[in-house]
Design a protein around this motif. Structure first.
Motif, mmCIF file in Angstrom:
data_model
loop_
_atom_site.group_PDB
_atom_site.id
_atom_site.type_symbol
_atom_site.label_atom_id
_atom_site.label_comp_id
_atom_site.label_asym_id
_atom_site.label_seq_id
_atom_site.Cartn_x
_atom_site.Cartn_y
_atom_site.Cartn_z
ATOM 1 N N MET A 77 -1.233 -2.787 7.303
ATOM 2 C CA MET A 77 -2.310 -3.447 6.581
ATOM 3 C C MET A 77 -3.071 -2.415 5.753
ATOM 4 S SD MET A 77 -5.340 -5.742 8.124
ATOM 5 C CE MET A 77 -6.922 -5.567 7.403
ATOM 6 N N ILE A 78 -3.420 -2.794 4.537
ATOM 7 C CA ILE A 78 -4.156 -1.901 3.646
ATOM 8 C C ILE A 78 -5.528 -2.509 3.383
ATOM 9 C CG2 ILE A 78 -4.237 -0.879 1.364
ATOM 10 C CD1 ILE A 78 -1.212 -0.830 1.347
ATOM 11 N N ASP A 79 -6.568 -1.714 3.625
ATOM 12 C CA ASP A 79 -7.939 -2.104 3.340
ATOM 13 C C ASP A 79 -8.281 -1.505 1.983
ATOM 14 O OD1 ASP A 79 -10.600 -2.863 3.546
ATOM 15 O OD2 ASP A 79 -11.152 -1.149 4.773
ATOM 16 N N GLU A 80 -8.592 -2.343 0.977
ATOM 17 C CA GLU A 80 -8.835 -1.819 -0.363
ATOM 18 C C GLU A 80 -10.026 -2.492 -1.035
ATOM 19 O OE1 GLU A 80 -4.981 -2.583 -2.085
ATOM 20 O OE2 GLU A 80 -5.743 -4.362 -3.093
ATOM 21 N N TYR B 167 -8.893 2.757 -1.213
ATOM 22 C CA TYR B 167 -8.130 2.084 -0.159
ATOM 23 C C TYR B 167 -7.881 3.020 1.012
ATOM 24 C CZ TYR B 167 -4.154 4.648 -2.082
ATOM 25 O OH TYR B 167 -3.310 5.642 -2.514
ATOM 26 N N ARG B 168 -7.502 2.402 2.119
ATOM 27 C CA ARG B 168 -7.030 3.166 3.275
ATOM 28 C C ARG B 168 -5.956 2.360 3.968
ATOM 29 N NH1 ARG B 168 -12.097 3.165 7.446
ATOM 30 N NH2 ARG B 168 -12.529 0.956 7.298
ATOM 31 N N ARG B 169 -5.022 3.081 4.515
ATOM 32 C CA ARG B 169 -3.930 2.457 5.256
ATOM 33 C C ARG B 169 -4.249 2.556 6.735
ATOM 34 N NH1 ARG B 169 0.876 5.600 2.160
ATOM 35 N NH2 ARG B 169 0.358 4.853 0.087
ATOM 36 N N SER B 170 -4.149 1.446 7.422
ATOM 37 C CA SER B 170 -4.478 1.444 8.842
ATOM 38 C C SER B 170 -3.447 2.204 9.668
ATOM 39 C CB SER B 170 -4.611 0.011 9.361
ATOM 40 O OG SER B 170 -3.404 -0.681 9.177
ATOM 41 N N SER B 171 -2.247 2.399 9.125
ATOM 42 C CA SER B 171 -1.212 3.124 9.857
ATOM 43 C C SER B 171 -1.449 4.640 9.834
ATOM 44 C CB SER B 171 0.159 2.821 9.258
ATOM 45 O OG SER B 171 0.208 3.254 7.913
ATOM 46 N N ARG B 172 -2.319 5.092 8.964
ATOM 47 C CA ARG B 172 -2.609 6.526 8.866
ATOM 48 C C ARG B 172 -3.857 6.845 9.680
ATOM 49 N NH1 ARG B 172 0.182 9.504 4.265
ATOM 50 N NH2 ARG B 172 1.848 8.041 3.877
ATOM 51 N N GLN C 255 -8.617 6.771 0.344
ATOM 52 C CA GLN C 255 -7.972 7.410 -0.795
ATOM 53 C C GLN C 255 -8.405 6.683 -2.055
ATOM 54 O OE1 GLN C 255 -3.741 7.543 -0.219
ATOM 55 N NE2 GLN C 255 -3.922 8.482 1.799
ATOM 56 N N SER D 270 -6.920 11.979 -1.739
ATOM 57 C CA SER D 270 -7.600 11.656 -0.494
ATOM 58 C C SER D 270 -9.079 11.959 -0.653
ATOM 59 C CB SER D 270 -7.022 12.487 0.650
ATOM 60 O OG SER D 270 -7.813 12.307 1.804
#
Length: 80
Positions: free
Chosen positions: A1-4, A15-20, A25, A43
């Motif tokens: 899931m991407i929060d943007e 945005y930020r990626r929940s998997s990271r 970024q 970043s």
């Protein structure tokens, strides 16, 4: 899931990626003359959304100012 979050009428994407690791970024179009790469991605090194938005807008404005002045995006060049 991407929060943007889109800023400045879609010019800037934060945005930020929940998997990271959860840091934000930024991505926006490269307006430098060479057009490679197409996007500037960086970043923001923060997990706070408010700080991330502020940093993203600052980077976007700095990038556009450097392009307007004809400067490289990597370093300051001064001629004698």
């Amino acid at each position: 899931m991407i929060d943007e979050k889109s800023l400045l009428n879609g010019e800037v994407l934060v945005y930020r990626r929940s998997s990271r690791d959860g840091t934000f970024q930024v991505r926006f179009n490269n307006v430098q003359g060479n057009k490679k790469p197409r996007y500037v991605r960086k970043s923001l090194k923060t997990k706070d959304e408010g700080i991330a938005i502020s940093l993203a807008i600052q980077l976007y404005r700095e990038h556009h100012s450097r392009a307007y002045l004809g400067l490289s995006s990597d370093f300051v060049s001064i001629e004698r």
